[in-house]
Design a protein around this motif. Structure first.
Motif, short mmCIF file in Angstrom:
data_model
loop_
_atom_site.label_atom_id
_atom_site.label_comp_id
_atom_site.label_asym_id
_atom_site.label_seq_id
_atom_site.Cartn_x
_atom_site.Cartn_y
_atom_site.Cartn_z
N ASP A 100 5.31 -2.31 1.20
CA ASP A 100 6.19 -2.51 0.06
C ASP A 100 5.59 -3.63 -0.78
O ASP A 100 5.89 -4.81 -0.58
CB ASP A 100 7.61 -2.87 0.52
N CYS A 101 4.70 -3.25 -1.70
CA CYS A 101 3.99 -4.25 -2.48
C CYS A 101 4.87 -4.87 -3.57
O CYS A 101 4.40 -5.73 -4.32
CB CYS A 101 2.72 -3.65 -3.08
N GLY A 102 6.13 -4.43 -3.62
CA GLY A 102 7.09 -5.13 -4.47
C GLY A 102 7.60 -6.39 -3.79
O GLY A 102 8.12 -7.29 -4.44
N ARG A 103 7.44 -6.45 -2.48
CA ARG A 103 7.91 -7.60 -1.70
C ARG A 103 6.77 -8.34 -1.02
O ARG A 103 6.84 -9.55 -0.81
CB ARG A 103 8.91 -7.12 -0.64
N VAL A 104 5.70 -7.60 -0.66
CA VAL A 104 4.55 -8.21 0.01
C VAL A 104 3.50 -8.56 -1.05
O VAL A 104 3.35 -7.87 -2.06
CB VAL A 104 3.95 -7.21 1.03
N LYS A 105 2.78 -9.65 -0.82
CA LYS A 105 1.71 -10.06 -1.74
C LYS A 105 0.48 -9.17 -1.50
O LYS A 105 -0.31 -9.42 -0.59
CB LYS A 105 1.34 -11.53 -1.55
N CYS A 106 0.35 -8.12 -2.30
CA CYS A 106 -0.75 -7.17 -2.13
C CYS A 106 -1.83 -7.41 -3.18
O CYS A 106 -1.55 -7.80 -4.32
CB CYS A 106 -0.24 -5.74 -2.27
#
Length: 264
Positions: A63-69
């Motif tokens: 979930d790259c909306g929450r994880v720093k991707c």
């Protein structure tokens, strides 16, 4: 051969080492490239591998909306340094996206490197056949550049690419139209390491380290100085809590064909 032994035998064939050749660009329209005869037909091998690993290339869920991707991307290969880069990424369990040039794939005898990119879970994208500025070509010229590369990668790996990067970032309305027809999203970048110009690892590291959550970082796997910089790039971004993902993982699904993306 017993049925249970077939996957092991096929994977052993994929691991055969071949020699990479130097990178070159051509200004002419892409020719049809015959495949060299081999003990095992590459197309047949790709079909069998695809049957063993359905849904190839494999994807993970983030979930790259929450994880720093952050998505690391490498252009212009496969080349003589790509294998070393793959070794480094494998050691860190990092996935990246490789935008390959059709002529380079054809020059990689037996397609060993391009198959390894796919087998090790990286995403593979279309970077044209001969690296021209696509915006300067006719619709038919753009179609040829993309289709020839689509065909050779699918023949060697069984993978139908879903993303592309226009060489030099050269795109316009008719490039968007042709990429949409080919089912390819246009992936640009928002962090340019300028590693093609400044072949100094410290500069590449410093520029890559400016990435922010959702960034797409542009590098080139044909330069040994870039490959040399990669471990410290991973250290710098990993130390900031970034998760390294492929382009499709960055968006959570394959990006929309024809649309242009620079970051999440």
């Amino acid at each position: 051969m017993r049925v249970w032994a077939l996957p092991l035998a096929l994977l052993a064939l994929v691991a055969c080492v071949t020699q990479s050749v130097a990178h070159r660009h051509a200004a002419t329209a892409p020719p049809t490239v015959p495949m060299r005869a081999a003990a095992v037909d590459p197309a047949q091998l790709a079909r069998r591998l695809a049957a063993i690993q359905p849904g190839w290339p494999r994807s993970r869920r983030f979930d790259c909306g929450r994880v720093k991707c952050v998505a690391l991307t490498f252009d212009d290969g496969p080349g003589e340094h790509t294998g070393r880069l793959l070794d480094l990424l494998k050691q860190r369990d990092v996935r990246a996206t490789f935008f390959v040039i059709g002529q380079m794939v054809a020059a990689d005898k037996g397609g060993h490197t391009v198959r390894r990119i796919v087998q090790e879970g990286h995403e593979i994208g279309n970077h044209s056949w001969s690296h021209p500025a696509l915006a300067g070509l006719s619709d038919e010229g753009v179609h040829r550049e993309l289709q020839h590369t689509q065909d050779i990668v699918r023949r060697l790996t069984g993978v139908r690419m879903r993303v592309m990067r226009p060489p030099y970032g050269s795109t316009d309305a008719h490039v968007a139209r042709e990429t949409r027809r080919e089912g390819l999203a246009q992936i640009l970048w928002n962090v340019d390491t300028l590693d093609w110009r400044d072949r100094v690892p410290a500069k590449v590291i410093r520029r890559a380290a400016t990435a922010t959550p959702g960034s797409i970082v542009l590098m080139h796997d044909i330069h040994p100085t870039t490959v040399q910089a990669v471990p410290r790039v991973l250290d710098a971004l990993g130390g900031k809590g970034f998760t390294f993902v492929t382009i499709s993982e960055l968006y959570g699904r394959p990006p929309v064909p024809g649309r242009m993306y620079t970051e999440r």
